[in-house]
Design a protein around this motif. Structure first.
Motif, PDB file in Angstrom:
ATOM      1  N   GLU A 186      32.814  24.956  38.153  1.00 48.61           N
ATOM      2  CA  GLU A 186      31.484  25.578  38.243  1.00 48.61           C
ATOM      3  C   GLU A 186      31.501  26.707  39.266  1.00 48.61           C
ATOM      4  O   GLU A 186      32.172  26.606  40.293  1.00 48.61           O
ATOM      5  N   HIS A 187      30.744  27.775  38.984  1.00 48.92           N
ATOM      6  CA  HIS A 187      30.694  28.872  39.971  1.00 48.92           C
ATOM      7  C   HIS A 187      29.481  29.756  39.797  1.00 48.92           C
ATOM      8  O   HIS A 187      29.572  30.974  39.696  1.00 48.92           O
ATOM      9  N   SER A 188      28.314  29.161  39.746  1.00 48.13           N
ATOM     10  CA  SER A 188      26.997  29.841  39.631  1.00 48.13           C
ATOM     11  C   SER A 188      26.988  30.839  38.477  1.00 48.13           C
ATOM     12  O   SER A 188      27.459  30.520  37.381  1.00 48.13           O
ATOM     13  N   LYS A 255      44.288  47.321  37.915  1.00 47.94           N
ATOM     14  CA  LYS A 255      43.724  46.230  38.703  1.00 47.94           C
ATOM     15  C   LYS A 255      44.816  45.164  38.846  1.00 47.94           C
ATOM     16  O   LYS A 255      45.490  44.834  37.867  1.00 47.94           O
ATOM     17  N   ILE A 256      44.988  44.644  40.059  1.00 49.06           N
ATOM     18  CA  ILE A 256      45.986  43.604  40.306  1.00 49.06           C
ATOM     19  C   ILE A 256      45.337  42.252  40.022  1.00 49.06           C
ATOM     20  O   ILE A 256      44.373  41.854  40.685  1.00 49.06           O
ATOM     21  N   MET A 257      45.873  41.570  39.023  1.00 46.74           N
ATOM     22  CA  MET A 257      45.279  40.328  38.549  1.00 46.74           C
ATOM     23  C   MET A 257      45.358  39.217  39.597  1.00 46.74           C
ATOM     24  O   MET A 257      46.366  39.084  40.289  1.00 46.74           O
ATOM     25  N   GLY A 260      40.643  39.999  44.319  1.00 46.26           N
ATOM     26  CA  GLY A 260      39.302  40.590  44.309  1.00 46.26           C
ATOM     27  C   GLY A 260      38.288  39.646  43.690  1.00 46.26           C
ATOM     28  O   GLY A 260      38.647  38.703  42.984  1.00 46.26           O
ATOM     29  N   HIS A 261      37.027  39.906  43.977  1.00 47.88           N
ATOM     30  CA  HIS A 261      35.960  39.059  43.441  1.00 47.88           C
ATOM     31  C   HIS A 261      34.628  39.781  43.617  1.00 47.88           C
ATOM     32  O   HIS A 261      34.413  40.446  44.608  1.00 47.88           O
ATOM     33  N   ARG A 262      33.728  39.610  42.633  1.00 50.97           N
ATOM     34  CA  ARG A 262      32.439  40.276  42.710  1.00 50.97           C
ATOM     35  C   ARG A 262      31.589  39.736  43.861  1.00 50.97           C
ATOM     36  O   ARG A 262      30.839  40.461  44.483  1.00 50.97           O
ATOM     37  N   SER A 269      36.633  30.992  48.410  1.00 51.01           N
ATOM     38  CA  SER A 269      36.617  29.727  49.175  1.00 51.01           C
ATOM     39  C   SER A 269      37.503  28.653  48.552  1.00 51.01           C
ATOM     40  O   SER A 269      37.877  27.688  49.200  1.00 51.01           O
ATOM     41  N   ARG A 270      37.836  28.815  47.292  1.00 55.05           N
ATOM     42  CA  ARG A 270      38.599  27.772  46.587  1.00 55.05           C
ATOM     43  C   ARG A 270      40.109  27.937  46.752  1.00 55.05           C
ATOM     44  O   ARG A 270      40.879  27.032  46.463  1.00 55.05           O
ATOM     45  N   VAL A 271      40.510  29.122  47.184  1.00 50.10           N
ATOM     46  CA  VAL A 271      41.948  29.434  47.204  1.00 50.10           C
ATOM     47  C   VAL A 271      42.767  28.503  48.103  1.00 50.10           C
ATOM     48  O   VAL A 271      43.806  27.984  47.668  1.00 50.10           O
TER      49      VAL A 271
HETATM   50  C1  SDX Z   1      37.029  34.912  38.089  1.00 50.65           C
HETATM   51  O1  SDX Z   1      32.295  35.663  39.096  1.00 50.65           O
HETATM   52  C2  SDX Z   1      32.977  34.566  39.261  1.00 50.65           C
HETATM   53  O2  SDX Z   1      32.581  33.644  39.944  1.00 50.65           O
HETATM   54  C3  SDX Z   1      34.300  34.527  38.507  1.00 50.65           C
HETATM   55  C4  SDX Z   1      35.197  33.377  38.841  1.00 50.65           C
HETATM   56  C5  SDX Z   1      34.602  32.055  38.387  1.00 50.65           C
HETATM   57  O3  SDX Z   1      34.948  31.022  38.973  1.00 50.65           O
HETATM   58  O4  SDX Z   1      33.852  32.063  37.358  1.00 50.65           O
HETATM   59  O5  SDX Z   1      35.426  33.332  40.246  1.00 50.65           O
HETATM   60  C6  SDX Z   1      36.536  33.511  38.125  1.00 50.65           C
HETATM   61  O6  SDX Z   1      36.753  35.605  37.153  1.00 50.65           O
HETATM   62  C7  SDX Z   1      37.779  35.466  39.259  1.00 50.65           C
HETATM   63  C8  SDX Z   1      38.162  36.977  39.087  1.00 50.65           C
HETATM   64  C9  SDX Z   1      39.382  37.055  38.174  1.00 50.65           C
HETATM   65  N1  SDX Z   1      39.676  38.454  37.839  1.00 50.65           N
HETATM   66  C10 SDX Z   1      40.740  39.111  38.343  1.00 50.65           C
HETATM   67  O7  SDX Z   1      41.514  38.619  39.158  1.00 50.65           O
HETATM   68  C11 SDX Z   1      40.923  40.514  37.808  1.00 50.65           C
HETATM   69  C12 SDX Z   1      41.234  41.488  38.946  1.00 50.65           C
HETATM   70  N2  SDX Z   1      40.055  41.632  39.802  1.00 50.65           N
HETATM   71  C13 SDX Z   1      39.267  42.850  39.646  1.00 50.65           C
HETATM   72  O8  SDX Z   1      39.177  43.279  38.307  1.00 50.65           O
HETATM   73  C14 SDX Z   1      37.969  42.797  40.425  1.00 50.65           C
HETATM   74  O9  SDX Z   1      38.257  42.342  41.682  1.00 50.65           O
HETATM   75  C15 SDX Z   1      36.791  41.997  39.878  1.00 50.65           C
HETATM   76  C16 SDX Z   1      36.449  42.417  38.507  1.00 50.65           C
HETATM   77  C17 SDX Z   1      37.093  40.545  39.912  1.00 50.65           C
HETATM   78  C18 SDX Z   1      35.597  42.248  40.790  1.00 50.65           C
HETATM   79  O10 SDX Z   1      35.397  43.562  40.784  1.00 50.65           O
HETATM   80  P1  SDX Z   1      34.027  44.223  41.333  1.00 50.65           P
HETATM   81  O11 SDX Z   1      33.231  43.288  42.131  1.00 50.65           O
HETATM   82  O12 SDX Z   1      33.354  44.865  40.190  1.00 50.65           O
HETATM   83  O13 SDX Z   1      34.594  45.238  42.356  1.00 50.65           O
HETATM   84  P2  SDX Z   1      35.074  46.630  41.958  1.00 50.65           P
HETATM   85  O14 SDX Z   1      35.859  46.559  40.673  1.00 50.65           O
HETATM   86  O15 SDX Z   1      33.899  47.530  42.022  1.00 50.65           O
HETATM   87  O16 SDX Z   1      36.116  46.922  43.110  1.00 50.65           O
HETATM   88  C19 SDX Z   1      35.702  47.577  44.286  1.00 50.65           C
HETATM   89  C20 SDX Z   1      36.911  48.417  44.683  1.00 50.65           C
HETATM   90  C21 SDX Z   1      37.332  49.362  43.557  1.00 50.65           C
HETATM   91  O17 SDX Z   1      37.955  50.460  44.164  1.00 50.65           O
HETATM   92  P3  SDX Z   1      37.247  51.916  44.020  1.00 50.65           P
HETATM   93  O18 SDX Z   1      37.139  52.150  42.537  1.00 50.65           O
HETATM   94  O19 SDX Z   1      35.877  51.739  44.678  1.00 50.65           O
HETATM   95  O20 SDX Z   1      38.183  52.827  44.747  1.00 50.65           O
HETATM   96  O21 SDX Z   1      38.063  47.552  44.890  1.00 50.65           O
HETATM   97  C22 SDX Z   1      39.065  47.839  43.916  1.00 50.65           C
HETATM   98  C23 SDX Z   1      38.385  48.598  42.795  1.00 50.65           C
HETATM   99  O22 SDX Z   1      39.314  49.454  42.146  1.00 50.65           O
HETATM  100  N3  SDX Z   1      39.568  46.567  43.403  1.00 50.65           N
HETATM  101  C24 SDX Z   1      40.813  46.383  43.000  1.00 50.65           C
HETATM  102  C25 SDX Z   1      40.868  45.047  42.611  1.00 50.65           C
HETATM  103  N4  SDX Z   1      39.671  44.470  42.794  1.00 50.65           N
HETATM  104  C26 SDX Z   1      38.863  45.431  43.278  1.00 50.65           C
HETATM  105  N5  SDX Z   1      41.856  47.222  42.920  1.00 50.65           N
HETATM  106  C27 SDX Z   1      43.004  46.695  42.433  1.00 50.65           C
HETATM  107  N6  SDX Z   1      43.141  45.391  42.060  1.00 50.65           N
HETATM  108  C28 SDX Z   1      42.099  44.564  42.134  1.00 50.65           C
HETATM  109  N7  SDX Z   1      42.227  43.286  41.743  1.00 50.65           N
END
Ligand code: SDX
Length: 374
Positions: A186-188, A255-257, A260-262, A269-271
């Motif tokens: 679960e994660h809101s 994007k590095i998989m 990052g997180h919204r 916190s779970r890591v």
């Molecule tokens: C989950 O919402 C939840 O709770 C989700 C989750 C759950 O339990 O349900 O926690 C599960 O989905 C976790 C997230 C898994 N996704 C990934 O790991 C994919 C990689 N992450 C990114 O795509 C990104 O971090 C997001 C989509 C997760 C969040 O992105 P945001 O909040 O929209 O932030 P952003 O993309 O606006 O990033 C802000 C800046 C940007 O740089 P600028 O364009 O402003 O120069 O940070 C950079 C981004 O480019 N950035 C990254 C990055 N994450 C953010 N750059 C490279 N690699 C990344 N992973």
């Protein structure tokens, strides 16, 4: 309306209340029904946490016994569903198989459109019980193996391993899996949960909402990231190649998989809890090279960008060490998140309003259709 009023991606927008979980960005904390997720992972089984998420309280021993007996008694899926899964291409994405199965369950449930807490809790429990069987059938068919039937003699996690691998691994492996399910449960208002709430807000049924949520979770920016993390680490190969790989990815604006997180901007916190489970798996399997690569990659990327790992970063390699195929990682996420999704579906139903936001038009000004001359 000005550009300032538009919140792309609904970032930072509070759209409703919920009692299911609380994510606190400032302290990077997560609680399910008031309990810190770290404490639940340390002291409870996934079965107990599933009950908590649905009912709002941890089960008494009697309640747990009743719940697990119902779950164990519903694990089997009908032969028509098995045949449907076997009829799908073996190279299709497993999330399409899970989504097909969820829609099938809705199609054959005579009470699919019967609303109300009891009817919907019964659907939620049924999907919770049958999703592992669905994922296991799909996993084995891709290896040319016949299904292994579920058994009522084993707990939730051990039964899943038995159905996938026809054997139950060491207790520490089963426990690592159980911890991952608690953390993923679960994660809101994440994208897939919000998708489920949007579908529910039209008074559509729970199966339709779950099928939509599965579609949302498939995306690599969301649940699909755990698969992408493992593919990424396999592509990097060894710890000494991490830095060059990251150079290239960032040059390509990728994007590095797993990072990052919204909501969490200073770390998910779970890591730490999932990382410990991953490290336990490393010890159990002697996979020190993978741990070296994991640490080198994280240290380099966090050092460069100050963007921290999310739950998908440790969970991907942990599932790999448990023996699961990478494309099955997100279906496993579905097995856990079905609890959160269905709790939010029932919460939305209990206090519903159609979810229908506005848009700011920035297309062509109004104009007339040219009349056609004879
Ligand atoms: C989950 O919402 C939840 O709770 C989700 C989750 C759950 O339990 O349900 O926690 C599960 O989905 C976790 C997230 C898994 N996704 C990934 O790991 C994919 C990689 N992450 C990114 O795509 C990104 O971090 C997001 C989509 C997760 C969040 O992105 P945001 O909040 O929209 O932030 P952003 O993309 O606006 O990033 C802000 C800046 C940007 O740089 P600028 O364009 O402003 O120069 O940070 C950079 C981004 O480019 N950035 C990254 C990055 N994450 C953010 N750059 C490279 N690699 C990344 N992973």
């Amino acid at each position: 309306m000005t550009d300032q009023d538009i919140k792309k991606g609904l970032a930072g927008v509070v759209v409703d209340t919920t009692k299911v979980s609380k994510v606190v960005q400032e302290t990077n904390s997560l609680t399910y029904r008031g309990y810190p997720v770290q404490e639940l992972a340390a002291n409870c089984s996934f079965e107990e946490v599933a009950y908590l998420i649905w009912h709002g309280e941890l089960p008494t021993p009697e309640q747990l016994a009743e719940f697990t007996a119902r779950e164990r008694g519903q694990r089997a899926i009908d032969q028509k569903l098995i045949d449907l899964i076997l009829s799908l291409p073996t190279d299709c994405h497993p999330m399409h198989v899970v989504q097909t199965a969820a829609a099938y369950l809705g199609a054959v449930d005579p009470e699919a459109d019967v609303e109300g807490p009891e009817a919907n809790l019964a659907k939620a429990e049924r999907m919770y019980a049958q999703l592992p069987t669905i994922v296991a059938v799909d996993h084995r068919r891709r290896h040319g193996l016949d299904p292994v039937a579920p058994t009522e003699d084993l707990g939730y996690a051990a039964n899943f391993f038995k159905m996938v691998f026809d054997e139950v691994p060491a207790e520490e492996v089963v426990r690592c899996f159980d911890v991952s399910m608690i953390l993923y449960a679960e994660h809101s208002f994440n994208a897939s949960t919000f998708t489920a709430r949007v579908i529910t807000s039209t008074t559509s049924d729970m199966y339709s909402a779950v099928a939509g949520a599965i579609g949302a979770l498939k995306g690599p920016l969301h649940g699909g990231a755990n698969e992408a993390v493992m593919a990424m680490l396999e592509e990097v190969g060894t710890a000494d190649k991490a830095s060059a790989w990251i150079d290239k990815a960032l040059e390509n604006k990728e994007k590095i998989m797993g990072f990052g997180h919204r909501v969490y901007k200073n770390g998910d916190s779970r890591v730490p809890t999932m990382r410990k489970a991953f490290e336990d798996m490393v010890e159990a399997k002697g996979a020190t090279d993978l741990l070296d690569l994991y640490n080198a990659f994280e240290e380099d990327f966090v050092g460069r960008k100050g963007i921290y790992p999310n739950l998908d970063y440790p969970s991907g390699p942990a599932y790999h060490l448990m023996g699961f195929d990478t494309p099955q990682f997100t279906p496993i996420f579905v097995m856990a998140r079905i609890t959160g999704w269905t709790a939010h579906i029932m919460e939305q139903q209990a206090s519903n309003a159609l979810i229908r936001p506005l848009s700011a038009y920035d297309g062509e000004e109004q104009r007339s259709v040219p009349t056609k001359s004879d």
